[in-house]
Design an enzyme around this catalytic site. Structure first.
Site, PDB file in Angstrom:
ATOM      1  N   GLY A  46      25.926 -46.821 -12.167  1.00  0.00           N
ATOM      2  CA  GLY A  46      26.959 -46.452 -11.203  1.00  0.00           C
ATOM      3  C   GLY A  46      26.577 -45.241 -10.371  1.00  0.00           C
ATOM      4  O   GLY A  46      26.768 -45.217  -9.150  1.00  0.00           O
ATOM      5  N   CYS A  47      26.024 -44.231 -11.022  1.00  0.00           N
ATOM      6  CA  CYS A  47      25.648 -43.008 -10.308  1.00  0.00           C
ATOM      7  C   CYS A  47      24.481 -43.251  -9.355  1.00  0.00           C
ATOM      8  O   CYS A  47      24.431 -42.665  -8.275  1.00  0.00           O
ATOM      9  CB  CYS A  47      25.327 -41.894 -11.297  1.00  0.00           C
ATOM     10  SG  CYS A  47      26.781 -41.398 -12.262  1.00  0.00           S
TER      11      CYS A  47
END
Length: 156
Positions: A46-47
């Site tokens: 996600g990051c």
């Protein structure tokens, strides 16, 4: 936990180590509009998606007068590797004691799979050239967040 920031608040000042070995301060962006985004961990799916979305939107954000700064609780060495692997050219800052995240209300109680714990809350704070918050978004999603932010800021 610190109260969440709202438009009109003065953005908390900070100086943190960056991925290139120096330090970066909010004051370095005085008189510029700055997107300060908090993310939980470099090199996670996600990051990485969120950071690459910022990377791919840098030209349009800069064209509208915005700088971008990413802050996570990761150590500098991890941020350096992350920046190199993903071609990230905006500052990535190490907030290992999460003091800056706490000042921005981006650190607090989280729930995941039925467990409650303290951690980083994915958040984006936009600061104007006078150091005032113009937009504060908390619990944002990694995927699609930058596109939504650009819509909210009315950036093509």
């Amino acid at each position: 936990m610190t109260e969440r920031l709202v438009p009109g608040d003065t953005a908390p000042a900070f100086t943190l180590p960056n991925a290139t070995g120096g330090t970066t301060s909010l004051a370095d962006f005085a008189s510029e509009k700055t997107v300060v985004y908090f993310y939980p961990a470099a090199s996670t799916p996600g990051c990485t998606k969120q950071a690459c979305d910022f990377r791919d939107s840098l030209a349009s954000l800069a064209g509208a007068g915005y700088q971008v700064v990413g802050i996570s609780p990761d150590p500098v060495a991890k941020l350096k590797k992350f920046a190199q692997q993903e071609g990230l050219t905006f500052p990535l800052l190490a907030d290992e004691d999460h003091a800056v995240a706490e000042a921005y209300a981006a650190w607090g109680e989280k729930k995941n799979y039925g467990k409650t714990y303290e951690g980083l809350i994915r958040s984006t704070i936009v600061v104007d050239g006078d150091g005032l918050v113009t937009l504060a978004q908390y619990n944002v999603r990694a995927t699609g967040h930058v596109a939504k932010l650009r819509r909210d800021l009315e950036i093509d």
